[in-house]
Design an enzyme around this catalytic site. Sequence first.
Site, PDB file in Angstrom:
ATOM      1  N   HIS A   1      -7.142  -6.946   0.020  1.00 18.91           N
ATOM      2  CA  HIS A   1      -6.098  -5.960   0.005  1.00 18.91           C
ATOM      3  C   HIS A   1      -5.012  -6.192   0.923  1.00 18.91           C
ATOM      4  CE1 HIS A   1      -3.932  -2.090  -0.341  1.00 18.91           C
ATOM      5  NE2 HIS A   1      -4.359  -1.663   0.866  1.00 18.91           N
TER       6      HIS A   1
ATOM      7  N   ASP B   1       0.744  -1.085   0.035  1.00 13.60           N
ATOM      8  CA  ASP B   1       0.207   0.178  -0.014  1.00 13.60           C
ATOM      9  C   ASP B   1       0.855   1.353   0.134  1.00 13.60           C
ATOM     10  OD1 ASP B   1      -3.151   0.693   0.425  1.00 13.60           O
ATOM     11  OD2 ASP B   1      -1.930   1.846   1.932  1.00 13.60           O
TER      12      ASP B   1
END
Length: 280
Positions: free
Chosen positions: A261, A97
Site C-alpha cells: 500500500h 490513500d
Amino acid sequence: MKIFVNNINIAFSKHGKGFPLLLLHGYPQTKLMWRKIIPLLSKHYTVITADLRGYGDSDKPVSKANHSTYSKREMAKDQMLLMKKLGYSEFFCIGHDRGARVFHRAALDYPKMVKKLVLIDIVPTPHIYKNLNKNISESFFHWFLLSRKKPLPENLINNNKEYYIKSMLGRLSNTNQFLEKKVIDTYIKKFSKKSITASCEDYRAGASIDLIHHEKDSKKIDCPTLVLWGKNSLVGKNFEPLSVWKKYIKNLSGKALNGGHYLPEEKPYQVANQILNFLE
C-alpha cells in the site's frame, strides 16, 4: 510553514522550481511520507506537500454533526485555496490513500485547476461500499471501526496508539524495509488525540456525506489521470483498479507496481519514474 485558508491553518512545504505539483498523504501519516519522492520530483517541478486538515501540523477543527467538516469536498477546498494563496491557478495533483480521495473530489469540483492527476492505491469510495464481500470487509476493517460513533474508535486507539499505528503500517509488509524508526516515531507523535478524533471524522464523512456528494456527481474526471497500485496491497488483491476507474475517469492510464500500500515509501524510484513519465 503554514497558511490560513478556509478558516484553518494548513501546514505545507515547498521544494524545487518549475510547474507546480501538490502532493497529499494518506492515513495515518503526514506530508513526511513524501520525503523519498520530493528529491526526485523537485529536480523538474515545484513540489508542494501539505498536511490534510486533521493530520500532522494542520489544524484539527471540531467537526459538525453531519461530519461535513471532514468531507472530501471541504478538505479539497483547503488545498485548492492553499495553492491559490501560493500563486498557482493550475497544477498537477498526486495523492496517496486519503489524499487521493481528496483529489478525486478536487478533480470534479475544480477541473480548471487540476491539470493532471495521479491516484495511488485506491479505488473510488462508493465502489468499495457497493461491492462489499468477506475479503473486502476484512481488508478494509478499519473503515468500519473508525466510522463508528464517537468515542468508541477514539478510546480504542488512544488506549495503545503506538501499537495501533505500527499495526496499520505493517499489515502487509515489514515496515523495517521502508520506514526508519524515527519516521515511525514521528507518525506516532503527530497522531495526537485531536488528530485521532479528526481522522475518525474523516472516515465518518467517507461513510456518509462523501457518498451523498458522489451520488450527485454527473460527470467523470476530465483531466488525464494515472492510477498506480501495489500488486500486494489490499487494493491490488481485491480489485481490478483500471476496470473500476474507467467508470469514473475519461482519460485513464495505470499500472500495478511490485509492492504494498505504501508505494511512495516502499518503491520511491519506481513511483517517481511513473509520475515523471506521465507528467511529461
